[in-house]
Design a protein around this motif. Structure first.
Motif, PDB file in Angstrom:
ATOM      1  N   UNK A 106    -121.501 -11.834  45.001  1.00 39.92           N
ATOM      2  CA  UNK A 106    -120.202 -12.365  45.437  1.00 39.92           C
ATOM      3  C   UNK A 106    -119.941 -12.168  46.927  1.00 39.92           C
ATOM      4  N   UNK A 107    -120.861 -11.512  47.592  1.00 39.65           N
ATOM      5  CA  UNK A 107    -120.579 -11.181  49.000  1.00 39.65           C
ATOM      6  C   UNK A 107    -121.848 -11.291  49.856  1.00 39.65           C
ATOM      7  N   UNK A 108    -121.758 -12.110  50.898  1.00 37.81           N
ATOM      8  CA  UNK A 108    -122.891 -12.262  51.824  1.00 37.81           C
ATOM      9  C   UNK A 108    -122.390 -12.143  53.253  1.00 37.81           C
ATOM     10  N   UNK A 109    -123.171 -11.424  54.049  1.00 41.61           N
ATOM     11  CA  UNK A 109    -122.892 -11.353  55.492  1.00 41.61           C
ATOM     12  C   UNK A 109    -123.961 -12.144  56.228  1.00 41.61           C
ATOM     13  N   UNK A 125    -118.962 -14.278  53.752  1.00 44.25           N
ATOM     14  CA  UNK A 125    -118.811 -15.340  52.772  1.00 44.25           C
ATOM     15  C   UNK A 125    -118.628 -14.698  51.401  1.00 44.25           C
ATOM     16  N   UNK A 126    -117.632 -15.147  50.659  1.00 41.80           N
ATOM     17  CA  UNK A 126    -117.382 -14.533  49.346  1.00 41.80           C
ATOM     18  C   UNK A 126    -117.329 -15.620  48.277  1.00 41.80           C
ATOM     19  N   UNK A 127    -117.436 -15.164  47.038  1.00 44.90           N
ATOM     20  CA  UNK A 127    -117.341 -16.107  45.926  1.00 44.90           C
ATOM     21  C   UNK A 127    -115.962 -16.767  45.958  1.00 44.90           C
ATOM     22  N   UNK A 128    -114.967 -15.994  46.342  1.00 47.92           N
ATOM     23  CA  UNK A 128    -113.603 -16.527  46.338  1.00 47.92           C
ATOM     24  C   UNK A 128    -113.458 -17.697  47.305  1.00 47.92           C
ATOM     25  N   UNK A 129    -114.138 -17.633  48.404  1.00 50.77           N
ATOM     26  CA  UNK A 129    -113.991 -18.723  49.396  1.00 50.77           C
ATOM     27  C   UNK A 129    -114.863 -19.923  49.044  1.00 50.77           C
ATOM     28  N   UNK A 130    -115.680 -19.773  48.028  1.00 52.14           N
ATOM     29  CA  UNK A 130    -116.560 -20.861  47.527  1.00 52.14           C
ATOM     30  C   UNK A 130    -117.523 -21.372  48.613  1.00 52.14           C
ATOM     31  N   UNK A 131    -117.866 -20.523  49.535  1.00 53.63           N
ATOM     32  CA  UNK A 131    -118.763 -20.970  50.611  1.00 53.63           C
ATOM     33  C   UNK A 131    -120.201 -20.508  50.367  1.00 53.63           C
ATOM     34  N   UNK A 132    -120.397 -19.675  49.330  1.00 55.09           N
ATOM     35  CA  UNK A 132    -121.741 -19.105  49.131  1.00 55.09           C
ATOM     36  C   UNK A 132    -122.819 -20.172  48.919  1.00 55.09           C
ATOM     37  N   UNK A 133    -122.593 -21.166  48.052  1.00 54.05           N
ATOM     38  CA  UNK A 133    -123.672 -22.153  47.843  1.00 54.05           C
ATOM     39  C   UNK A 133    -124.013 -22.904  49.132  1.00 54.05           C
ATOM     40  N   UNK A 134    -122.979 -23.293  49.870  1.00 51.39           N
ATOM     41  CA  UNK A 134    -123.239 -24.047  51.110  1.00 51.39           C
ATOM     42  C   UNK A 134    -124.009 -23.179  52.098  1.00 51.39           C
ATOM     43  N   UNK A 135    -123.621 -21.931  52.183  1.00 53.80           N
ATOM     44  CA  UNK A 135    -124.278 -21.018  53.127  1.00 53.80           C
ATOM     45  C   UNK A 135    -125.745 -20.815  52.749  1.00 53.80           C
ATOM     46  N   UNK A 136    -125.969 -20.667  51.445  1.00 51.20           N
ATOM     47  CA  UNK A 136    -127.336 -20.444  50.965  1.00 51.20           C
ATOM     48  C   UNK A 136    -128.251 -21.624  51.266  1.00 51.20           C
ATOM     49  N   UNK A 137    -127.664 -22.805  51.278  1.00 52.61           N
ATOM     50  CA  UNK A 137    -128.485 -24.007  51.476  1.00 52.61           C
ATOM     51  C   UNK A 137    -128.888 -24.184  52.940  1.00 52.61           C
ATOM     52  N   UNK A 138    -128.324 -23.378  53.813  1.00 51.82           N
ATOM     53  CA  UNK A 138    -128.631 -23.551  55.243  1.00 51.82           C
ATOM     54  C   UNK A 138    -129.601 -22.464  55.685  1.00 51.82           C
ATOM     55  N   UNK A 139    -130.654 -22.881  56.349  1.00 50.30           N
ATOM     56  CA  UNK A 139    -131.660 -21.897  56.780  1.00 50.30           C
ATOM     57  C   UNK A 139    -131.250 -21.238  58.093  1.00 50.30           C
ATOM     58  N   UNK A 171    -114.695 -20.096  55.696  1.00 46.87           N
ATOM     59  CA  UNK A 171    -113.971 -20.993  54.780  1.00 46.87           C
ATOM     60  C   UNK A 171    -114.702 -22.308  54.578  1.00 46.87           C
ATOM     61  N   UNK A 172    -115.479 -22.673  55.575  1.00 46.49           N
ATOM     62  CA  UNK A 172    -116.282 -23.899  55.425  1.00 46.49           C
ATOM     63  C   UNK A 172    -117.400 -23.848  56.465  1.00 46.49           C
ATOM     64  N   UNK A 173    -118.505 -24.493  56.143  1.00 46.52           N
ATOM     65  CA  UNK A 173    -119.611 -24.505  57.113  1.00 46.52           C
ATOM     66  C   UNK A 173    -120.268 -25.878  57.079  1.00 46.52           C
ATOM     67  N   UNK A 174    -120.504 -26.444  58.235  1.00 44.09           N
ATOM     68  CA  UNK A 174    -121.127 -27.767  58.315  1.00 44.09           C
ATOM     69  C   UNK A 174    -122.478 -27.634  58.997  1.00 44.09           C
TER      70      UNK A 174
END
Ligand code: ASP
Length: 681
Positions: A106-109, A125-139, A171-174
Motif C-alpha cells: 500500500x505504500x511506495x516511495x 504513493x499510497x493505495x488510497x491515492x490510487x496512484x500505485x498502478x500508474x507508478x508501477x507501470x513507469x520505469x 495524486x496523479x502521474x503522467x
C-alpha cells in the motif's frame, strides 16, 4: 523484409516494427481484396472471406505518444519548490522518475529528480491515492509530470529532514516517454563515447562542468561589457576563405565547380578588419577549426574568447586580460590572485631555464648548462654529438631515501611515458642519484669538479636525482627541448606515482619576446613562403621595437615579436600580439621577408585593403576557452568540459558518426572526384 529489419533493430524498437508490419500488412490485404472484386462471385466470396481487412490494431507507441502530446505547465520549478513549499500546497512539477522503494503493498516511495538533475524530492504513493498502478507501470529514468500535495517529510533523521524537509504526496502521474529496458543505468556503468547523451545524463560532474563553463562565459562577457570604453560582441563568418594564416584548414566545398569556403582557423583577419571599420574594442566567443592531429589534447574545433583593441598596444591588451583573469578567479573560484601585474618571462629565458615556452614554474627543477664542467669521456658516453650543449636539472628526493629515488626513476624509464626519452637520437639522459654514502656522493663519473659544482649549485641532498641531457648547438626554437619534455614528464610521473606531492595554486605567467619567425617545419603549412621560415605566431604579428623592424630585411631570424602567451601551471591559456597596422609593411613581410608567391599574397588582399584605409594601431588576444575552463576545474582533458568533443587521432564524433563517407550524389553536387582506391557510398 520487416522481420529482417526488426531483427537488426534495438529490442525496444522491435515491438514497434512488428506493430507497423502488422498494420501495413492489414492495409495491403485490404487493397488486394478490393482489386480482386471483379472475379467470379464464388471467387469473390471466398476471396472476400480470406482477405477481409482486419481493423488495424492500435499501435501502442502511437497511443503513448498521443498521451504525451498534451501535458500541463508545471506550477513550480524545483528550486522555487524547495525554497518556498508550504504544507498542503497543490503542485504540478516535472522531473525524471527514480527507482521505487515498495515499503508495502500500500505504500511506495520514489525519488523525482528535477529536469536539470540537480535536485530530487521524494514522492509518496499510497493505495488510497490510487496512484500505485500508474507508478508501477513507469520505469525509472522516464520523464513524467507529477501532480501532488506538499507534505512535511516524515524522516527520523532530523538533519536529513532539515536539509530535505518536503515530500510530495502523489495524486496523479503522467508518463511523457517510457525509458527503455535495454539501457543500463546502474551506478558505475560506463557508457561509451557513442552514447554521449548517457555519459552526460549519468555524470553530475560532466553536467556541473558544462554549467560552470556557461558561468565562466557569462562572467567574461559581464567583465568586457562593463569596461570603459566597453567592448562590443561581434560575430564573424564561419564560411571564410582559405588563406595561409598558419594552420591547416578544413575546406567546405560548394556547388560552384572548383570553389570552396574554408572554416576559420581563428577570426584573426576579420577582427583586424573590424579595427579598420570603426570598432575599436571587439570580442567574440569564436568557434575555430584547425585540421591537426589530435595530439596533446587538442580538438579540431574549439572555442576561443577572441578580442581585439584599436588604438592599443600589447601592454593594453595584457592589462585587460589580467583584469579578466582576476575577475574570473574571484567570481568563479573564490580565489584572489596576488596583486600586481602577472610575472613575465622572455621566450629565451623560459626555454633556457625550463626547456619549455609554457613552463610550470611551481615545482623548481630548473635547468642549467653544464657541458663546460663535464669530462669529455662522460659527454661521449651520453651523446654521439660533437660539441654538444649539455644541460642538467635536479629532482628533489624523498626523505633522503636513495632507494626510493632509484626505484622511482627505474619505474619511470621502464614505463611507456619514460621509454621514448631513451631513444632520443641526441643520446638518452644521464641519470645519477646523489648518495653521500658513495665515493664523490655517487657523482664520480662527473669528475670531482663537476661533482662539487653540482652539489653546491643545485644544493644537493642525499637521495636527490640529477638528470643530464645533451642537445646540438644552435638557437632554441619551437615549444620545448627534449630535456624540457623530460622535466615535465618526470614531474608528472613523480606526482602520479606518489613520489612527490602535487603542487598547488595558480602561477600565471606571460611569455614574451618570441622570435618573430621560426624555421619551417614540414608538418605545419605555415605561409608557404620560400624563406625557409614562417611566422611563429601568425604573419600579422608586429616586430617589437624599431630595431626589430630594421632586422626585417637584414636578418629576420633576429627579429623579436610583440607576441605574448598567457601560461598558467604549464598550460598555454592563450596568445596574442600587436599587429602590423600598416599595409605596406604587412605586404613587405608577405613578399620580401616570408617570400610568399604572388598568388598567396593576393589571398590577403582584403586585409591589406583594410589596413590601407587608415587602420589604427591595434593588438589583441585569444583565450583558449576550453582549456581555460579545464584548468579552472582541474581537469586533465578539455574533453571533460566540452558537451560533444571529438575523439581519436582524426577527430571523430563517435556519437553522430562524423566525419561520414561522401555519397556519390554529394560528390556529384560538389564536383568531387576520387582516386580509385577510395570507396564512395
Ligand atoms: N588569432 C590568434 C590565435 O588564434 C590569436 C590572436 O593573435 O589574437 O592564436
Amino acid at each position: 523484409m520487416f522481420l529482417t529489419r526488426a531483427a537488426r533493430c534495438p529490442p525496444q524498437l522491435r515491438a514497434s516494427y512488428v506493430e507497423i508490419s502488422n498494420y501495413l500488412r492489414g492495409r495491403q490485404i485490404g487493397r488486394v481484396s478490393a482489386l480482386q472484386a471483379h472475379g467470379s462471385p464464388v471467387r469473390q466470396y471466398h476471396e472476400a472471406r480470406l482477405f477481409i481487412p482486419k481493423p488495424p490494431e492500435p499501435l501502442q507507441f502511437l497511443e503513448d505518444f498521443k498521451k504525451s502530446i498534451d501535458f500541463p505547465r508545471q506550477t513550480t520549478d524545483f528550486k522555487t519548490f524547495l525554497a518556498e513549499a508550504v504544507p498542503g500546497q497543490k503542485i504540478v512539477i516535472y522531473g525524471y522518475l527514480g527507482k521505487s522503494r515498495e515499503l508495502s503493498k500500500k505504500l511506495t516511495f520514489v525519488q523525482l529528480a528535477d529536469p536539470s538533475m540537480r535536485h530530487a524530492v521524494q514522492l509518496v504513493s499510497t493505495a488510497a491515492s490510487k496512484t500505485l498502478p500508474a507508478l508501477k507501470a513507469i520505469r525509472a529514468h522516464s520523464p513524467v509530470v507529477v501532480h501532488g500535495t506538499v507534505q512535511p517529510k516524515q524522516a527520523k533523521d532530523t538533519v536529513m529532514a532539515k536539509n530535505d524537509p518536503w515530500e510530495i504526496y502523489l495524486e496523479d502521474i503522467q508518463l511523457l516517454n517510457q525509458f527503455p529496458l535495454d539501457i543500463v543505468m546502474a551506478r558505475g556503468h560506463v557508457h561509451p563515447p557513442k552514447h554521449r547523451h548517457l555519459q552526460l545524463r549519468t555524470s553530475p560532474d560532466l553536467r556541473f562542468s558544462l554549467r560552470f563553463r556557461a558561468e565562466v562565459a557569462n562572467a567574461c562577457r559581464f567583465k568586457l561589457l562593463g569596461l570603459r570604453p566597453d567592448f562590443i560582441e561581434i560575430e564573424t563568418p564561419m564560411l571564410f576563405k582559405s588563406t595561409p594564416e598558419g594552420a591547416r584548414e578544413f575546406l567546405v566545398p560548394t556547388r560552384k565547380p572548383g570553389l570552396a569556403y574554408a572554416l576559420p582557423q581563428s577570426p584573426q583577419q576579420y577582427k583586424q578588419i573590424l579595427m579598420a571599420s570603426g570598432f575599436s574594442r571587439y570580442f567574440q566567443f569564436a568557434r575555430c577549426f584547425r585540421d591537426e592531429d589530435l595530439r596533446a589534447d587538442r580538438q579540431p574545433e574549439f572555442t576561443q574568447l577572441d578580442l581585439e583593441m584599436g588604438f592599443a598596444s600589447g601592454e593594453d591588451v595584457m592589462e585587460i586580460v589580467e583584469g579578466m583573469m582576476r575577475h574570473l578567479w574571484a567570481r568563479q573560484m573564490m580565489d584572489l590572485l596576488p596583486e600586481g601585474p602577472f610575472r613575465r618571462m622572455t621566450y629565451l629565458e623560459a626555454m633556457t631555464r625550463y626547456g619549455s615556452d609554457k613552463p610550470d614554474i611551481r615545482y623548481g627543477m630548473e635547468i642549467s648548462r653544464v657541458e663546460h664542467l663535464l669530462p669529455v669521456d662522460l659527454i661521449q658516453k651520453i651523446t654521439s654529438l660533437t660539441d654538444p650543449i649539455v644541460e642538467a636539472f635536479k629532482v628533489k628526493g624523498n626523505d633522503n631515501d636513495t632507494e626510493a629515488t632509484s626505484e622511482f626513476i627505474t619505474r619511470f624509464l621502464d614505463s611507456p611515458e619514460g621509454a621514448p626519452f631513451n631513444e632520443n637520437p641526441d643520446g638518452g639522459p644521464g641519470i645519477f642519484v646523489f648518495d653521500v654514502k658513495k665515493p664523490l656522493s655517487g657523482l664520480q663519473p662527473l669528475g670531482w669538479q663537476a661533482a662539487e659544482y653540482f652539489e653546491d649549485k643545485l644544493k644537493l641532498e642525499h637521495g636527490d636525482l640529477i638528470v643530464l641531457q645533451a642537445r646540438p648547438q644552435g638557437p632554441l626554437t619551437g615549444g620545448s627541448t627534449k630535456l624540457g619534455d623530460l622535466r615535465r614528464a618526470l614531474h608528472f610521473a613523480a606526482v602520479t606515482m606518489g613520489f612527490k606531492p602535487e603542487p598547488h595554486g595558480f602561477e600565471f605567467l606571460w611569455i614574451v619576446d618570441f622570435p618573430l619567425f621560426t624555421p619551417s617545419d614540414s608538418s605545419e603549412p605555415g605561409q608557404g613562403g620560400l624563406a625557409g621560415f614562417s611566422a611563429t605566431h601568425h604573419p600579422f604579428t608586429s616586430p617589437k621595437t624599431a630595431k626589430d623592424v630594421d632586422w626585417l630585411l637584414k636578418d629576420p631570424s633576429r627579429c623579436i615579436a610583440d607576441h605574448y602567451d598567457l601560461v598558467v601551471n604549464g598550460v598555454e591559456l592563450g596568445g596574442g600580439s600587436r599587429r602590423i597596422h600598416n599595409a605596406a609593411v604587412q605586404e613587405l613581410i608577405f613578399r620580401d621577408v616570408l617570400q610568399m608567391p604572388d598568388e598567396r599574397v593576393a589571398e590577403f588582399d582584403h586585409l591589406l585593403e583594410a589596413l590601407r584605409a587608415g587602420c589604427p594601431p591595434h593588438a589583441g588576444f585569444a583565450l583558449g576557452f576550453d582549456r581555460l575552463v579545464a584548468v579552472m576545474l582541474g581537469k586533465d582533458s578539455v574533453r571533460d568540459v566540452i558537451a560533444f568533443p571529438k575523439v581519436g587521432k582524426m577527430g571523430e564524433d563517435p556519437m553522430v558518426g562524423a566525419p561520414s563517407p561522401i555519397t556519390e550524389e554529394a560528390a556529384k553536387t560538389y564536383h568531387m572526384s576520387f582516386t580509385d582506391d577510395l570507396e564512395i557510398r
